[in-house]
Design a protein around this motif. Structure first.
Motif, short mmCIF file in Angstrom:
data_model
loop_
_atom_site.label_atom_id
_atom_site.label_comp_id
_atom_site.label_asym_id
_atom_site.label_seq_id
_atom_site.Cartn_x
_atom_site.Cartn_y
_atom_site.Cartn_z
N VAL A 215 0.84 -1.20 0.00
CA VAL A 215 0.00 0.00 0.00
C VAL A 215 0.87 1.24 0.00
O VAL A 215 2.01 1.23 0.48
N SER A 216 0.34 2.31 -0.52
CA SER A 216 1.05 3.58 -0.58
C SER A 216 1.30 4.10 0.84
O SER A 216 0.47 3.91 1.75
N SER A 217 2.43 4.76 1.02
CA SER A 217 2.73 5.33 2.33
C SER A 217 1.72 6.41 2.72
O SER A 217 1.58 6.74 3.91
N ASP A 218 1.02 7.00 1.73
CA ASP A 218 0.02 8.02 2.05
C ASP A 218 -1.09 7.45 2.93
O ASP A 218 -1.67 8.17 3.76
N LEU A 219 -1.42 6.16 2.76
CA LEU A 219 -2.50 5.57 3.54
C LEU A 219 -2.15 5.49 5.02
O LEU A 219 -3.03 5.54 5.88
N PHE A 220 -0.86 5.37 5.33
CA PHE A 220 -0.48 5.30 6.74
C PHE A 220 -0.77 6.62 7.46
O PHE A 220 -1.03 6.63 8.65
N TYR A 231 3.98 4.34 12.64
CA TYR A 231 4.38 4.17 11.24
C TYR A 231 5.44 5.20 10.85
O TYR A 231 5.54 5.59 9.68
N SER A 232 6.24 5.64 11.79
CA SER A 232 7.17 6.74 11.53
C SER A 232 8.36 6.35 10.66
O SER A 232 8.99 7.21 10.07
N THR A 233 8.67 5.06 10.57
CA THR A 233 9.78 4.60 9.73
C THR A 233 9.29 3.46 8.83
O THR A 233 8.25 2.85 9.08
N VAL A 234 10.09 3.19 7.81
CA VAL A 234 9.74 2.09 6.90
C VAL A 234 9.72 0.77 7.65
O VAL A 234 8.84 -0.08 7.44
N ALA A 235 10.68 0.58 8.55
CA ALA A 235 10.72 -0.67 9.32
C ALA A 235 9.46 -0.84 10.15
O ALA A 235 8.90 -1.94 10.24
N LYS A 236 8.97 0.24 10.77
CA LYS A 236 7.75 0.15 11.58
C LYS A 236 6.53 -0.11 10.70
O LYS A 236 5.63 -0.87 11.08
N LYS A 251 -7.97 3.94 -3.57
CA LYS A 251 -7.79 4.06 -5.02
C LYS A 251 -6.76 3.02 -5.45
O LYS A 251 -5.81 2.72 -4.73
N TRP A 252 -6.97 2.49 -6.64
CA TRP A 252 -6.09 1.42 -7.11
C TRP A 252 -4.64 1.89 -7.22
O TRP A 252 -3.71 1.10 -7.01
N LYS A 253 -4.42 3.16 -7.50
CA LYS A 253 -3.05 3.65 -7.60
C LYS A 253 -2.33 3.59 -6.26
O LYS A 253 -1.10 3.71 -6.21
N GLU A 254 -3.09 3.42 -5.17
CA GLU A 254 -2.48 3.30 -3.85
C GLU A 254 -2.11 1.86 -3.50
O GLU A 254 -1.56 1.61 -2.43
N ILE A 255 -2.42 0.93 -4.40
CA ILE A 255 -2.14 -0.49 -4.18
C ILE A 255 -1.18 -0.99 -5.26
O ILE A 255 -1.40 -0.76 -6.45
N THR A 256 -0.13 -1.69 -4.86
CA THR A 256 0.85 -2.23 -5.80
C THR A 256 0.87 -3.76 -5.69
O THR A 256 1.24 -4.29 -4.64
N PRO A 257 0.46 -4.49 -6.74
CA PRO A 257 0.55 -5.96 -6.70
C PRO A 257 2.01 -6.41 -6.67
O PRO A 257 2.87 -5.82 -7.33
N LEU A 258 2.26 -7.47 -5.92
CA LEU A 258 3.62 -8.01 -5.79
C LEU A 258 3.60 -9.50 -6.14
O LEU A 258 3.62 -10.36 -5.25
N PRO A 259 3.54 -9.86 -7.42
CA PRO A 259 3.58 -11.28 -7.79
C PRO A 259 4.99 -11.85 -7.63
O PRO A 259 5.99 -11.14 -7.78
N ASP A 260 5.06 -13.15 -7.30
CA ASP A 260 6.34 -13.85 -7.19
C ASP A 260 7.29 -13.13 -6.22
O ASP A 260 8.47 -12.96 -6.50
N PHE A 261 6.75 -12.69 -5.09
CA PHE A 261 7.54 -11.89 -4.16
C PHE A 261 7.60 -12.50 -2.78
O PHE A 261 8.58 -12.36 -2.07
N PHE A 262 6.53 -13.19 -2.36
CA PHE A 262 6.45 -13.72 -1.01
C PHE A 262 6.37 -15.25 -1.03
O PHE A 262 5.89 -15.84 -1.98
N VAL A 263 6.83 -15.86 0.06
CA VAL A 263 6.60 -17.27 0.34
C VAL A 263 5.98 -17.34 1.72
O VAL A 263 6.53 -16.78 2.68
#
Length: 436
Positions: A215-220, A231-236, A251-263
């Protein structure tokens, strides 16, 4: 350049073209049967060897490899995404298989020690093929050494020989009796895996890689917790779940699909459980992640499919089975298709629930002509329980105690139930069995 500390000092002296010899061995390994069909394993081995030769040990940490080789974010959580450890374990198994198949020891042997990603290079030592001390030259001052002297045997040698020969015969007879004894039977695990072990092809452990979303950082900044510093840092942000008002518009522009990224964590644990069992039994296995395998792969090698709802091949191979998976909306379950109404549903709270169910299948797949094992839970914990069941003798022996005679030569399905204790499975219990 790093050399094994077990080598003598002479082996650590500078060698002409030593780097070239190591890189030549790397190319031979990558072109071998053990590595030729896994691009990711080749990339991993090249990465660690080349950086090891350059002395870049800071790039051979788990996080660094995840970032530079697997394109993970710089602050990704290694405990939640074990892709580097899983791939390293696979490469170690492939290396062991490669050297086991070599008829002649190479000039240099490449090793990735367990617990480290810094490679070691073991050089072949001259003279090791014919070990033994060299005879000293005869001394001119000592005529007695001008001719070889016959070896002097201790006087008590014959006395020991008199007792040793019958002892060896007795041990041999005892060994023959033990081998032929009807009480020496193959283990339940051996009988379960025998159809897949019968082929010389490596077993494929197919682990899915479900699509994730960032998700976009704007949503945080719209979260009620935004002012708390959660949510003050990327790690948090990566370690604290995003909390939003249920009516927050997206909005869909606030969501980024991540295929083949997680296990999935439990899928990774299941793969490691299986890999360890196969390694202990000297059975070659290859780990395939996401879509890194094809229909032709399943036709040429026996396979283990891990996970059901995030594995694209599962629906194709399970459509005709008496017990299978079903779903309605977001509700998932296992059902007996021969007994309408017989279903097994897991706790809807996932890892925080109290119960999960899983399906264990071993069958000859008519679509591929190869034996296939399916291990999948309704929830994620169930998958881990299924992998533990088929890699631990006491659990599998208890599960198949009521199986009909000849089950090891037939197709079978097991529905298992497990309690969830602190997000981990308890020893599973079989609640349904089909053998045909």
């Amino acid at each position: 350049m790093k050399f094994s500390q077990s080598e003598p000092a002479s082996a650590r002296e500078p060698r002409a073209n030593s780097n070239a010899a190591i890189l030549d061995q790397l190319r031979r390994i990558q072109d071998s049967h053990s590595f030729c069909n896994s691009a990711r394993s080749k990339e991993f081995l090249s990465y660690v060897v080349e950086h090891g030769l350059k002395g870049h040990e800071e790039l051979l940490k788990e996080r660094s490899i995840g970032i530079h080789l697997f394109q993970r974010n710089p602050d990704y959580i290694t405990s939640d995404d074990p892709i580097v450890r899983v791939k390293a374990a696979e490469v170690r198994r492939r290396l062991a298989q490669y050297y086991a198949e070599e008829e002649e020891a190479p000039e240099v042997r490449i090793e990735i020690p367990v617990g480290s990603y810094v490679p070691k290079f073991h050089w072949k030592q001259p003279g090791l093929e014919s070990p033994g001390p060299l005879a000293s030259a005869p001394s001119a001052q000592d005529p007695s050494q001008s001719a070889p002297q016959p070896a002097q045997r201790p006087r008590y040698f014959r006395r020991w020989a008199v007792w040793l020969a019958p002892a060896i015969v007795c041990v041999g007879i005892a060994a023959i009796i033990f081998i032929r004894s009807p009480y020496r039977r193959a283990s339940t695990l051996d009988r379960f895996w025998q159809p897949l072990f019968a082929t010389k092809q490596p077993l494929l452990i197919c682990v899915p890689s479900p699509v994730g979303y960032a998700v976009s950082s704007d949503l945080f900044r719209e979260s009620p917790l935004a002012g708390s510093g959660a949510y003050s840092t990327v790690a948090k942000r990566n370690s604290t779940p995003l909390q939003l008002d249920p009516n927050t518009p997206l909005k869909w522009k606030e969501i980024t699909p991540l295929p083949d990224f997680f296990v999935n964590r439990d899928d990774a644990y299941a793969a490691e459980e299986l890999s360890s069992y196969f390694a202990r039994n000297n059975r070659p296995a290859e780990l395939r992640l996401g879509d890194d395998y094809t229909y032709e792969d399943l036709r040429s090698s026996p396979a283990i499919l891990v996970g059901a709802y995030n594995n694209p091949w599962m629906g194709r191979v399970m459509s005709d089975l008496p017990i299978g998976f079903n779903e309605s909306g977001e509700i998932l379950w296992i059902e007996d298709r021969t007994k309408p109404g017989q279903v097994w549903r897991a706790s809807t709270e996932g890892r925080r629930g109290t119960k999960d169910f899983a399906l264990v299948v071993r069958m000859l797949n008519s679509k591929t002509g190869q034996f296939l094992v399916i291990l999948s839970g309704v929830g994620m914990v169930g998958t881990k329980a299924a992998a533990a069941l088929v890699s631990q003798e006491p659990d599998l022996q208890a599960a198949l105690r009521g199986a009909p005679d000849g089950w090891e030569r037939k197709n079978m399905e097991l529905v298992i139930e497990t309690d969830i204790v602190e997000k981990s499975p308890s020893p599973p219990r079989v609640v349904a069995m089909r053998v045909w």
